[in-house]
Design a protein around this motif. Sequence first.
Motif, PDB file in Angstrom:
ATOM      1  N   ARG A  65       4.411  43.888  44.616  1.00 23.70           N
ATOM      2  CA  ARG A  65       4.700  45.301  44.874  1.00 23.70           C
ATOM      3  C   ARG A  65       3.828  46.204  44.002  1.00 23.70           C
ATOM      4  N   LEU A  66       3.500  45.753  42.792  1.00 22.20           N
ATOM      5  CA  LEU A  66       2.614  46.532  41.932  1.00 22.20           C
ATOM      6  C   LEU A  66       1.210  46.592  42.522  1.00 22.20           C
ATOM      7  N   VAL A  67       0.740  45.466  43.056  1.00 23.03           N
ATOM      8  CA  VAL A  67      -0.576  45.441  43.699  1.00 23.03           C
ATOM      9  C   VAL A  67      -0.586  46.365  44.912  1.00 23.03           C
ATOM     10  N   LYS A  68       0.508  46.380  45.644  1.00 21.82           N
ATOM     11  CA  LYS A  68       0.598  47.201  46.854  1.00 21.82           C
ATOM     12  C   LYS A  68       0.663  48.699  46.566  1.00 21.82           C
ATOM     13  N   LEU A  69       0.797  49.078  45.287  1.00 23.25           N
ATOM     14  CA  LEU A  69       0.807  50.499  44.946  1.00 23.25           C
ATOM     15  C   LEU A  69      -0.468  51.198  45.398  1.00 23.25           C
ATOM     16  N   VAL A  70      -1.562  50.432  45.517  1.00 20.05           N
ATOM     17  CA  VAL A  70      -2.827  51.016  45.923  1.00 20.05           C
ATOM     18  C   VAL A  70      -2.753  51.576  47.338  1.00 20.05           C
ATOM     19  N   ARG A  71      -1.735  51.119  48.125  1.00 18.10           N
ATOM     20  CA  ARG A  71      -1.559  51.646  49.484  1.00 18.10           C
ATOM     21  C   ARG A  71      -0.235  52.390  49.636  1.00 18.10           C
ATOM     22  N   ASP A  72       0.428  52.668  48.522  1.00 19.06           N
ATOM     23  CA  ASP A  72       1.678  53.439  48.530  1.00 19.06           C
ATOM     24  C   ASP A  72       1.289  54.921  48.537  1.00 19.06           C
ATOM     25  N   TYR A  73       1.616  55.632  49.616  1.00 17.80           N
ATOM     26  CA  TYR A  73       1.150  57.015  49.759  1.00 17.80           C
ATOM     27  C   TYR A  73       1.612  57.898  48.607  1.00 17.80           C
ATOM     28  N   GLY A  74       2.853  57.720  48.166  1.00 13.00           N
ATOM     29  CA  GLY A  74       3.347  58.522  47.051  1.00 13.00           C
ATOM     30  C   GLY A  74       2.518  58.304  45.798  1.00 13.00           C
ATOM     31  N   ALA A  75       2.181  57.050  45.522  1.00 23.45           N
ATOM     32  CA  ALA A  75       1.368  56.730  44.353  1.00 23.45           C
ATOM     33  C   ALA A  75      -0.054  57.255  44.512  1.00 23.45           C
ATOM     34  N   VAL A  76      -0.584  57.155  45.719  1.00 19.31           N
ATOM     35  CA  VAL A  76      -1.961  57.585  45.977  1.00 19.31           C
ATOM     36  C   VAL A  76      -2.127  59.085  45.745  1.00 19.31           C
ATOM     37  N   ILE A  77      -1.206  59.888  46.279  1.00 16.33           N
ATOM     38  CA  ILE A  77      -1.354  61.340  46.097  1.00 16.33           C
ATOM     39  C   ILE A  77      -1.062  61.745  44.652  1.00 16.33           C
ATOM     40  N   PHE A  78      -0.258  60.945  43.953  1.00 19.28           N
ATOM     41  CA  PHE A  78      -0.033  61.202  42.525  1.00 19.28           C
ATOM     42  C   PHE A  78      -1.335  61.003  41.757  1.00 19.28           C
ATOM     43  N   VAL A  79      -2.010  59.896  42.014  1.00 16.04           N
ATOM     44  CA  VAL A  79      -3.285  59.608  41.340  1.00 16.04           C
ATOM     45  C   VAL A  79      -4.338  60.660  41.706  1.00 16.04           C
ATOM     46  N   ALA A  80      -4.393  61.031  42.983  1.00 19.50           N
ATOM     47  CA  ALA A  80      -5.369  62.035  43.423  1.00 19.50           C
ATOM     48  C   ALA A  80      -5.162  63.360  42.697  1.00 19.50           C
ATOM     49  N   ALA A  81      -3.912  63.798  42.592  1.00 22.10           N
ATOM     50  CA  ALA A  81      -3.617  65.058  41.909  1.00 22.10           C
ATOM     51  C   ALA A  81      -3.916  64.954  40.421  1.00 22.10           C
ATOM     52  N   LEU A  82      -3.643  63.789  39.826  1.00 18.91           N
ATOM     53  CA  LEU A  82      -3.913  63.582  38.406  1.00 18.91           C
ATOM     54  C   LEU A  82      -5.407  63.682  38.126  1.00 18.91           C
ATOM     55  N   VAL A  83      -6.213  63.090  38.996  1.00 22.97           N
ATOM     56  CA  VAL A  83      -7.667  63.161  38.821  1.00 22.97           C
ATOM     57  C   VAL A  83      -8.149  64.601  38.992  1.00 22.97           C
ATOM     58  N   LEU A  84      -7.592  65.319  39.953  1.00 22.87           N
ATOM     59  CA  LEU A  84      -7.950  66.729  40.130  1.00 22.87           C
ATOM     60  C   LEU A  84      -7.657  67.528  38.872  1.00 22.87           C
TER      61      LEU A  84
ATOM     62  N   ASP B 216      23.850  57.735  50.253  1.00 29.22           N
ATOM     63  CA  ASP B 216      23.935  57.407  51.675  1.00 29.22           C
ATOM     64  C   ASP B 216      22.596  57.669  52.366  1.00 29.22           C
ATOM     65  N   PHE B 217      21.969  58.773  52.020  1.00 33.41           N
ATOM     66  CA  PHE B 217      20.679  59.093  52.631  1.00 33.41           C
ATOM     67  C   PHE B 217      19.597  58.126  52.147  1.00 33.41           C
ATOM     68  N   HIS B 218      19.585  57.832  50.847  1.00 35.28           N
ATOM     69  CA  HIS B 218      18.563  56.942  50.323  1.00 35.28           C
ATOM     70  C   HIS B 218      18.713  55.534  50.896  1.00 35.28           C
ATOM     71  N   ARG B 219      19.934  55.134  51.196  1.00 33.97           N
ATOM     72  CA  ARG B 219      20.191  53.789  51.697  1.00 33.97           C
ATOM     73  C   ARG B 219      19.472  53.508  53.011  1.00 33.97           C
ATOM     74  N   VAL B 220      19.193  54.548  53.797  1.00 38.50           N
ATOM     75  CA  VAL B 220      18.569  54.337  55.102  1.00 38.50           C
ATOM     76  C   VAL B 220      17.070  54.619  55.078  1.00 38.50           C
ATOM     77  N   ASN B 221      16.487  54.717  53.882  1.00 38.06           N
ATOM     78  CA  ASN B 221      15.051  55.017  53.809  1.00 38.06           C
ATOM     79  C   ASN B 221      14.239  53.849  54.360  1.00 38.06           C
ATOM     80  N   ARG B 222      13.018  54.149  54.788  1.00 30.60           N
ATOM     81  CA  ARG B 222      12.148  53.141  55.388  1.00 30.60           C
ATOM     82  C   ARG B 222      11.089  52.635  54.416  1.00 30.60           C
ATOM     83  N   GLY B 223      11.361  52.736  53.128  1.00 37.88           N
ATOM     84  CA  GLY B 223      10.444  52.170  52.145  1.00 37.88           C
ATOM     85  C   GLY B 223       9.202  53.009  51.934  1.00 37.88           C
ATOM     86  N   GLY B 224       8.045  52.345  51.925  1.00 37.80           N
ATOM     87  CA  GLY B 224       6.784  53.031  51.671  1.00 37.80           C
ATOM     88  C   GLY B 224       6.078  52.492  50.451  1.00 37.80           C
ATOM     89  N   GLY B 225       6.786  51.681  49.658  1.00 36.42           N
ATOM     90  CA  GLY B 225       6.171  51.127  48.466  1.00 36.42           C
ATOM     91  C   GLY B 225       7.033  51.393  47.242  1.00 36.42           C
TER      92      GLY B 225
END
Length: 240
Positions: free
Chosen positions: A186-205, A16-25
């Motif tokens: 949607r795969l191309v848009k991952l470059v602006r998906d905040y969840g994906a971006v911080i995952f990549v940033a942490a991985l590089v760190l 129910d909670f996930h159903r009302v999410n606003r996306g993000g990528g």
Amino acid sequence: MQSATNLADPRPTVADFHRVNRGGGLFSESISQWLGAVFALVAQRLGLRPTALTITNLVLGLATSVTVVALAGPVAAGDVPAWVVGVLALIGWQVAYSLDCADGQLARVTGQGSAAGARVDVLCDVAAQIALVAALAATAVAQEPSTPTWLVATFAGTWMVNLVTSVMQAGPNAASMVTSTSLPVRLVKLVRDYGAVIFVAALVLAVAPALVLWVMIAFTIVNGGFLLASVAFSARASLR
């Protein structure tokens, strides 16, 4: 909005909670929003308000970024293993972002949304992302002291393009430059998906902190290009 239906059921589910999410990528919807739904469910059971999740997101995000800044020098000197900082950043930033997803879900499902709560959410997002940018910049400078000041400034400025455009998308006049929801898009848009971006940033760190400088360059180009494209798209629409 799903609030009326869910309020009739005093015990909404994670779905129910996930159903009302606003996306993000793609990444955010597949991982961050689901984790956010779990946090929202727990918060609902505990009787917490959405703003409690928003503030927790801010505190955790700031604490994680401040720790990365504090350890940037020791990591560059080899005194602290990079993977320790990377794992900490991965967990801290992802949990903080999931809490950011959760506050909106909780507000919509329980009918606790408000203009003041929305403002707090945006302001906390700004603060958390400023801290994130500072953490990446501090790491880049520690690894490569000759990092140009103008690059750091441009990276910081263009990083906020994502946040600004996300806020603009929430308004009544929102419009997307690319409306397709196909998997390749949607795969191309991952470059602006905040969840994906911080995952990549942490991985590089974690595995190659010396490459953070190139991460900064890449995102400066991507976000700067998106800003220019958005200006052109909006200007063209306004002239019609």
